[in-house]
Write a protein that holds these residues in place. Sequence first.
Motif, PDB file in Angstrom:
ATOM      1  N   LEU A  77       0.850  -1.187   0.000  1.00 13.18           N
ATOM      2  CA  LEU A  77       0.000   0.000   0.000  1.00 13.18           C
ATOM      3  C   LEU A  77       0.881   1.230   0.000  1.00 13.18           C
ATOM      4  CD1 LEU A  77      -1.569   0.870   3.401  1.00 13.18           C
ATOM      5  CD2 LEU A  77      -0.120  -1.116   3.209  1.00 13.18           C
ATOM      6  N   ALA A  78       0.405   2.241  -0.711  1.00  8.40           N
ATOM      7  CA  ALA A  78       1.159   3.476  -0.890  1.00  8.40           C
ATOM      8  C   ALA A  78       0.192   4.532  -1.412  1.00  8.40           C
ATOM      9  CB  ALA A  78       2.308   3.257  -1.879  1.00  8.40           C
ATOM     10  N   PRO A  79       0.644   5.780  -1.529  1.00  5.22           N
ATOM     11  CA  PRO A  79      -0.222   6.783  -2.156  1.00  5.22           C
ATOM     12  C   PRO A  79      -0.654   6.312  -3.550  1.00  5.22           C
ATOM     13  CG  PRO A  79       1.636   7.856  -1.097  1.00  5.22           C
ATOM     14  CD  PRO A  79       1.905   6.372  -1.047  1.00  5.22           C
ATOM     15  N   ARG A  80      -1.924   6.506  -3.852  1.00 11.42           N
ATOM     16  CA  ARG A  80      -2.494   5.990  -5.102  1.00 11.42           C
ATOM     17  C   ARG A  80      -1.723   6.408  -6.361  1.00 11.42           C
ATOM     18  NH1 ARG A  80      -8.645   7.333  -5.804  1.00 11.42           N
ATOM     19  NH2 ARG A  80      -7.772   9.381  -6.218  1.00 11.42           N
ATOM     20  N   ASP A 100      -4.566  12.423  -6.692  1.00 11.82           N
ATOM     21  CA  ASP A 100      -4.734  12.804  -5.294  1.00 11.82           C
ATOM     22  C   ASP A 100      -3.895  11.891  -4.393  1.00 11.82           C
ATOM     23  OD1 ASP A 100      -5.520  13.467  -2.735  1.00 11.82           O
ATOM     24  OD2 ASP A 100      -7.675  13.289  -3.126  1.00 11.82           O
ATOM     25  N   ALA A 101      -2.768  12.404  -3.909  1.00 13.72           N
ATOM     26  CA  ALA A 101      -1.844  11.606  -3.088  1.00 13.72           C
ATOM     27  C   ALA A 101      -2.344  11.399  -1.663  1.00 13.72           C
ATOM     28  CB  ALA A 101      -0.468  12.262  -3.067  1.00 13.72           C
ATOM     29  N   THR A 102      -3.452  12.045  -1.290  1.00 13.04           N
ATOM     30  CA  THR A 102      -4.004  11.801   0.046  1.00 13.04           C
ATOM     31  C   THR A 102      -4.881  10.554   0.065  1.00 13.04           C
ATOM     32  OG1 THR A 102      -5.999  13.155  -0.214  1.00 13.04           O
ATOM     33  CG2 THR A 102      -3.974  14.267   0.558  1.00 13.04           C
ATOM     34  N   VAL A 103      -5.120   9.985  -1.116  1.00 16.86           N
ATOM     35  CA  VAL A 103      -5.808   8.698  -1.203  1.00 16.86           C
ATOM     36  C   VAL A 103      -4.737   7.628  -1.388  1.00 16.86           C
ATOM     37  CG1 VAL A 103      -7.452   7.271  -2.477  1.00 16.86           C
ATOM     38  CG2 VAL A 103      -7.858   9.739  -2.228  1.00 16.86           C
ATOM     39  N   ALA A 139      -8.058   8.963   2.758  1.00 20.58           N
ATOM     40  CA  ALA A 139      -8.879   7.817   2.382  1.00 20.58           C
ATOM     41  C   ALA A 139      -7.958   6.688   1.948  1.00 20.58           C
ATOM     42  CB  ALA A 139      -9.828   8.177   1.250  1.00 20.58           C
ATOM     43  N   LEU A 140      -8.498   5.489   2.008  1.00 19.93           N
ATOM     44  CA  LEU A 140      -7.778   4.283   1.608  1.00 19.93           C
ATOM     45  C   LEU A 140      -8.680   3.517   0.653  1.00 19.93           C
ATOM     46  CD1 LEU A 140      -5.362   2.346   2.018  1.00 19.93           C
ATOM     47  CD2 LEU A 140      -6.563   1.457   4.027  1.00 19.93           C
ATOM     48  N   GLU A 141      -8.116   3.073  -0.458  1.00 14.27           N
ATOM     49  CA  GLU A 141      -8.888   2.420  -1.496  1.00 14.27           C
ATOM     50  C   GLU A 141      -8.278   1.057  -1.808  1.00 14.27           C
ATOM     51  OE1 GLU A 141     -10.566   5.069  -4.748  1.00 14.27           O
ATOM     52  OE2 GLU A 141      -8.935   4.029  -5.790  1.00 14.27           O
ATOM     53  N   ALA A 142      -9.120   0.112  -2.215  1.00 13.71           N
ATOM     54  CA  ALA A 142      -8.640  -1.207  -2.624  1.00 13.71           C
ATOM     55  C   ALA A 142      -9.519  -1.715  -3.760  1.00 13.71           C
ATOM     56  CB  ALA A 142      -8.660  -2.174  -1.450  1.00 13.71           C
ATOM     57  N   TYR A 143      -9.070  -2.789  -4.418  1.00 11.99           N
ATOM     58  CA  TYR A 143      -9.665  -3.253  -5.662  1.00 11.99           C
ATOM     59  C   TYR A 143      -9.911  -4.766  -5.635  1.00 11.99           C
ATOM     60  CZ  TYR A 143      -7.403   1.160  -6.135  1.00 11.99           C
ATOM     61  OH  TYR A 143      -6.990   2.443  -5.882  1.00 11.99           O
ATOM     62  N   PRO A 144     -10.600  -5.252  -4.614  1.00 12.25           N
ATOM     63  CA  PRO A 144     -10.720  -6.698  -4.412  1.00 12.25           C
ATOM     64  C   PRO A 144     -11.614  -7.395  -5.430  1.00 12.25           C
ATOM     65  CG  PRO A 144     -12.133  -5.543  -2.879  1.00 12.25           C
ATOM     66  CD  PRO A 144     -11.328  -4.491  -3.592  1.00 12.25           C
ATOM     67  N   LEU A 179     -17.973  -7.434 -13.331  1.00 10.70           N
ATOM     68  CA  LEU A 179     -18.710  -8.449 -12.575  1.00 10.70           C
ATOM     69  C   LEU A 179     -17.878  -9.048 -11.449  1.00 10.70           C
ATOM     70  CD1 LEU A 179     -20.496 -10.391 -15.458  1.00 10.70           C
ATOM     71  CD2 LEU A 179     -21.531  -8.810 -13.811  1.00 10.70           C
ATOM     72  N   ARG A 180     -16.561  -9.088 -11.625  1.00 12.78           N
ATOM     73  CA  ARG A 180     -15.705  -9.765 -10.653  1.00 12.78           C
ATOM     74  C   ARG A 180     -14.925  -8.838  -9.744  1.00 12.78           C
ATOM     75  NH1 ARG A 180     -12.657 -14.670 -12.184  1.00 12.78           N
ATOM     76  NH2 ARG A 180     -10.935 -13.244 -12.367  1.00 12.78           N
ATOM     77  N   ARG A 181     -14.998  -7.539  -9.944  1.00 14.73           N
ATOM     78  CA  ARG A 181     -14.173  -6.630  -9.142  1.00 14.73           C
ATOM     79  C   ARG A 181     -15.019  -5.511  -8.568  1.00 14.73           C
ATOM     80  NH1 ARG A 181      -8.813  -6.113  -8.942  1.00 14.73           N
ATOM     81  NH2 ARG A 181      -8.513  -7.132 -10.926  1.00 14.73           N
ATOM     82  N   ALA A 182     -14.663  -5.111  -7.340  1.00 22.83           N
ATOM     83  CA  ALA A 182     -15.271  -3.950  -6.694  1.00 22.83           C
ATOM     84  C   ALA A 182     -14.158  -2.998  -6.298  1.00 22.83           C
ATOM     85  CB  ALA A 182     -16.041  -4.373  -5.456  1.00 22.83           C
ATOM     86  N   ILE A 183     -14.496  -1.738  -6.186  1.00 21.07           N
ATOM     87  CA  ILE A 183     -13.572  -0.758  -5.608  1.00 21.07           C
ATOM     88  C   ILE A 183     -14.158  -0.361  -4.270  1.00 21.07           C
ATOM     89  CG2 ILE A 183     -12.489   1.497  -5.845  1.00 21.07           C
ATOM     90  CD1 ILE A 183     -12.626   1.057  -8.886  1.00 21.07           C
ATOM     91  N   VAL A 184     -13.352  -0.515  -3.236  1.00 19.61           N
ATOM     92  CA  VAL A 184     -13.805  -0.208  -1.876  1.00 19.61           C
ATOM     93  C   VAL A 184     -12.974   0.931  -1.316  1.00 19.61           C
ATOM     94  CG1 VAL A 184     -14.675  -2.541  -1.450  1.00 19.61           C
ATOM     95  CG2 VAL A 184     -12.326  -1.991  -0.858  1.00 19.61           C
ATOM     96  N   ARG A 185     -13.548   1.615  -0.340  1.00 20.07           N
ATOM     97  CA  ARG A 185     -12.893   2.787   0.206  1.00 20.07           C
ATOM     98  C   ARG A 185     -13.146   2.877   1.705  1.00 20.07           C
ATOM     99  NH1 ARG A 185     -11.732   7.914  -2.809  1.00 20.07           N
ATOM    100  NH2 ARG A 185     -11.599   9.564  -1.268  1.00 20.07           N
TER     101      ARG A 185
END
Length: 188
Positions: A77-80, A100-103, A139-144, A179-185
Amino acid sequence: MGITVQPVDESLFDDVQKIFGSKGQPARCQCQGYRMGWYARHSDDVQGRRELLRDQVIEGHGLVAHLDGEPVGWCSLAPRPDYTFLRQTTWKGRQENQEDATVWAVTCFVTRAGFRHQGVSRALVHGTIDLARDRGANALEAYPMKPAPGKDVTWGDMHVGGLSSFLDAGFRVVHVPSLRRAIVRYDY
């Protein structure tokens, strides 16, 4: 003793390499796929990618999980904006500022062979929240992956984590690009 999670630093680089092992996708990619793109992460320059990862570990961009003192899991994990390849894979239909480096972004998990299905990734997901907040993220984002009910997803596809682990940690779905991926925050 159980699973412990800690931010990486130079002293943990050997632990990260033990988690990656010497063969297979983690050893080859060195967690550079979302930083470099598909072609570069599959080149023969594994040593070059290892040195890039060492620099990222020194910067503290990642977490290591230990189980009873044994290194068993890694999370990047790192700045987006550090993950330039994300712009090609997760932006369809999104309007926010990509720079946006704060995400911060969570992009990759590796659980060492022999230690899977023991809660390592879930522990790492929970650890991402504190690390990003402590480093100044808004904020923190992921792509599970979000497997269909009753369907298995191959391990290689699951390197981004499973949706349920993030939802259990308090993330919320903000976009569904496929269909197989979500973006979460997770907002602070």
